[in-house]
Motif scaffolding. Structure first.
Motif, short mmCIF file in Angstrom:
data_model
loop_
_atom_site.label_atom_id
_atom_site.label_comp_id
_atom_site.label_asym_id
_atom_site.label_seq_id
_atom_site.Cartn_x
_atom_site.Cartn_y
_atom_site.Cartn_z
N MET A 177 0.83 -1.21 0.00
CA MET A 177 0.00 0.00 0.00
C MET A 177 0.86 1.26 0.00
SD MET A 177 -2.98 -1.26 2.58
CE MET A 177 -3.60 0.35 2.84
N ASP A 178 1.80 1.34 0.95
CA ASP A 178 2.69 2.49 1.02
C ASP A 178 3.89 2.16 1.91
OD1 ASP A 178 1.44 2.43 3.47
OD2 ASP A 178 0.76 4.50 3.45
N THR A 179 4.93 2.98 1.78
CA THR A 179 6.08 2.82 2.66
C THR A 179 5.90 3.78 3.83
OG1 THR A 179 7.32 4.43 1.36
CG2 THR A 179 7.68 2.13 0.84
N VAL A 180 6.12 3.26 5.03
CA VAL A 180 5.95 4.05 6.24
C VAL A 180 7.25 4.78 6.57
CG1 VAL A 180 5.40 3.95 8.71
CG2 VAL A 180 4.20 2.47 7.10
N ASN A 181 8.37 4.06 6.47
CA ASN A 181 9.65 4.65 6.84
C ASN A 181 10.76 3.96 6.06
OD1 ASN A 181 11.59 6.15 8.24
ND2 ASN A 181 11.76 4.59 9.84
N ILE A 182 11.70 4.75 5.58
CA ILE A 182 12.92 4.21 4.96
C ILE A 182 14.08 4.71 5.80
CG2 ILE A 182 14.39 4.16 2.92
CD1 ILE A 182 11.88 4.68 1.24
#
Length: 173
Positions: free
Chosen positions: A48-53
């Motif tokens: 769905m989406d990236t929360v943290n890189i």
């Protein structure tokens, strides 16, 4: 059953990709590495989406950067007793094989109602009750999962059509 899970994955990036669009490259590599895979417990359907890189950590010896990516994903975990729709891929005398999305499954002749029999004279091979139910390659069927088996790279299931409202989803043509 479908779930939304918060997961993490380690992504490595070659030094030639260091620059302004590193986050887009890390996200793209995450999609390529993870989407559509099986962990042994569930299938990762989509990210769905990236929360943290995280900030990259240089790996000693080869110069690659390692990023820890936290992301949200839609996953599918098949449960015993769950009803799913599948498409028949192979038919033989002992039963038939089908695919319910990424999950391959087998329906044994013992888990097919007694009025549906294997027709040895038919081409292509099929299970039929000589009325409206014909199970052959390409037929859409509704099955109930009896059990699942997980391995490192995939999952497999045994299913039944021996209950009400299970079996062919389309009438014979």
């Amino acid at each position: 059953m479908f779930f939304v899970l918060n997961l993490t994955h380690q992504v490595t990036l070659h030094p030639s990709y260091f620059g302004r669009n590193m986050h887009e490259l890390v996200t793209g590599k995450l999609l390529k590495d993870v989407e559509g895979t099986c962990t042994g417990r569930y299938f990762i359907i989509t990210i769905m989406d990236t929360v943290n890189i995280s900030e990259g950590r240089i790996l000693p010896g080869n110069g690659l950067a390692e990023f820890t990516v936290s992301y949200r994903a839609v996953v599918w975990r098949p449960f015993k007793g769950e009803t799913v729709d599948a498409i028949v891929t192979s038919v033989n005398q002992v039963g038939f094989f089908a695919d319910a999305g990424p999950l391959p499954l087998f329906v044994s002749s013992h888990l097919i109602p007694p009025d549906i029999r294997f027709d040895t004279n038919a081409t292509p091979p099929q299970w039929t009750n000589n009325e409206d139910s014909v199970i052959e390659v390409g037929t859409h069927v509704r099955v109930k999962l009896i059990g699942t088996r997980a391995e490192v790279g995939g999952m497999y299931a045994i299913a039944s059509i021996k209950e009400d409202y299970l079996g062919c989803l389309q009438a014979a043509s």
